[in-house]
Design a protein around this motif. Sequence first.
Motif, PDB file in Angstrom:
ATOM      1  N   HIS A   1       0.808  -1.218   0.000  1.00  0.00           N
ATOM      2  CA  HIS A   1       0.000   0.000   0.000  1.00  0.00           C
ATOM      3  C   HIS A   1       0.842   1.269   0.000  1.00  0.00           C
ATOM      4  CE1 HIS A   1       1.294  -0.611   4.068  1.00  0.00           C
ATOM      5  NE2 HIS A   1       0.855   0.569   4.418  1.00  0.00           N
TER       6      HIS A   1
ATOM      7  N   LEU B   1       0.208   4.072  -2.563  1.00  0.00           N
ATOM      8  CA  LEU B   1      -0.996   4.866  -2.345  1.00  0.00           C
ATOM      9  C   LEU B   1      -0.799   5.867  -1.203  1.00  0.00           C
ATOM     10  CD1 LEU B   1      -3.741   2.087  -2.695  1.00  0.00           C
ATOM     11  CD2 LEU B   1      -2.896   3.669  -4.436  1.00  0.00           C
ATOM     12  N   THR B   2      -0.133   5.417  -0.130  1.00  0.00           N
ATOM     13  CA  THR B   2       0.132   6.322   0.988  1.00  0.00           C
ATOM     14  C   THR B   2       1.006   7.489   0.547  1.00  0.00           C
ATOM     15  OG1 THR B   2      -0.144   4.674   2.731  1.00  0.00           O
ATOM     16  CG2 THR B   2       1.294   6.529   3.225  1.00  0.00           C
TER      17      THR B   2
ATOM     18  N   VAL C   1      -1.098  10.027  -1.296  1.00  0.00           N
ATOM     19  CA  VAL C   1      -1.983  10.805  -0.434  1.00  0.00           C
ATOM     20  C   VAL C   1      -1.194  11.810   0.397  1.00  0.00           C
ATOM     21  CG1 VAL C   1      -3.509  10.633   1.576  1.00  0.00           C
ATOM     22  CG2 VAL C   1      -3.844   9.125  -0.368  1.00  0.00           C
TER      23      VAL C   1
ATOM     24  N   ILE D   1      -2.651   5.270   4.331  1.00  0.00           N
ATOM     25  CA  ILE D   1      -3.574   4.306   3.735  1.00  0.00           C
ATOM     26  C   ILE D   1      -3.405   2.983   4.474  1.00  0.00           C
ATOM     27  CG2 ILE D   1      -4.134   2.996   1.651  1.00  0.00           C
ATOM     28  CD1 ILE D   1      -4.895   5.914   1.442  1.00  0.00           C
TER      29      ILE D   1
ATOM     30  N   LEU E   1      -7.783   1.971   2.339  1.00  0.00           N
ATOM     31  CA  LEU E   1      -8.478   3.251   2.444  1.00  0.00           C
ATOM     32  C   LEU E   1      -7.723   4.185   3.376  1.00  0.00           C
ATOM     33  CD1 LEU E   1     -12.129   1.917   2.956  1.00  0.00           C
ATOM     34  CD2 LEU E   1     -11.071   2.612   0.793  1.00  0.00           C
ATOM     35  N   LEU E   2      -8.131   5.427   3.366  1.00  0.00           N
ATOM     36  CA  LEU E   2      -7.583   6.414   4.292  1.00  0.00           C
ATOM     37  C   LEU E   2      -7.877   5.965   5.721  1.00  0.00           C
ATOM     38  CD1 LEU E   2      -6.147   9.148   3.799  1.00  0.00           C
ATOM     39  CD2 LEU E   2      -8.365  10.255   4.153  1.00  0.00           C
TER      40      LEU E   2
ATOM     41  N   SER F   1      -9.769   6.763  -1.962  1.00  0.00           N
ATOM     42  CA  SER F   1      -9.302   6.395  -0.625  1.00  0.00           C
ATOM     43  C   SER F   1     -10.441   6.326   0.385  1.00  0.00           C
ATOM     44  CB  SER F   1      -8.232   7.376  -0.145  1.00  0.00           C
ATOM     45  OG  SER F   1      -8.750   8.683   0.014  1.00  0.00           O
TER      46      SER F   1
ATOM     47  N   SER G   1     -12.517   2.947  -5.418  1.00  0.00           N
ATOM     48  CA  SER G   1     -11.725   1.946  -4.698  1.00  0.00           C
ATOM     49  C   SER G   1     -11.856   0.556  -5.304  1.00  0.00           C
ATOM     50  CB  SER G   1     -12.155   1.885  -3.224  1.00  0.00           C
ATOM     51  OG  SER G   1     -13.493   1.404  -3.122  1.00  0.00           O
TER      52      SER G   1
ATOM     53  N   ALA H   1      -5.458   1.879  -7.343  1.00  0.00           N
ATOM     54  CA  ALA H   1      -6.101   1.380  -6.121  1.00  0.00           C
ATOM     55  C   ALA H   1      -6.922   0.134  -6.419  1.00  0.00           C
ATOM     56  CB  ALA H   1      -6.985   2.471  -5.508  1.00  0.00           C
TER      57      ALA H   1
END
Length: 227
Positions: A7, A10-11, A14, A23, A38-39, A64, A96, A123
């Motif tokens: 992940h 993705l983190t 963000v 994330i 997800l967040l 997210s 998502s 994602a």
Amino acid sequence: METGGIHKVLTEHVKRILPDAHIVLTSLPQTPSIGLYLLSEDYPRGRLSAEQANQIMAEPPYWSFCWASGQVLARWILRHKEIVAGKTVLDFGAGSGVIAIAAAQAGARRVVALDIDPWAREAVRINADINGVDVRVSDDFEEAASLGMDVLFAADVLYDRDNFPFLNRFPHVACRVYVADSRVRDLSVPPYRKIDQGTAISWPDLDEPAEFRQVSIYQAEGLPKLP
């Protein structure tokens, strides 16, 4: 499941917008068979700088969050697996990927997740992989439509008025269409009719008004599929 830093990409994205955000792998209460990156629940909620606000407006990380309509429709799909079993499925505005993943878990023969945001598509790939299902991603509606879809799903896409014209196009690219939304109170105009409803909280919680937790599911019959 988080070992290996799957992940991290993705983190890192963000964090360009919200430096203290993370994330995390999240189990959805209404669909425990689905896990999504997800967040985190403790995402930064303080006042944003002008730069952060502009970045969010330019690149909203909507993928997210798992929005209320997505959760309600995913649960509905898993309760009505016969709708997608053995079928080709298009998830329009996938975010998502919760709908695409639910359709794959319910036995769909082929699933395409469509989204114009490259980070949403990334994602979906990661979330599909973590759930052990096969989902193809696309950013081209015309290409996806040309594949000949049995079922088309669209959840939480009508917040954007620019998406309303797609409601007229959906029945021309799939045999059956399902639209779930919490912001449109009545879509019961031909060919759409309300078939069900449900309640969910977007995750992580955005403290939205209670009215936006009430989700309606609409169905439209599309054109017969050619042999």
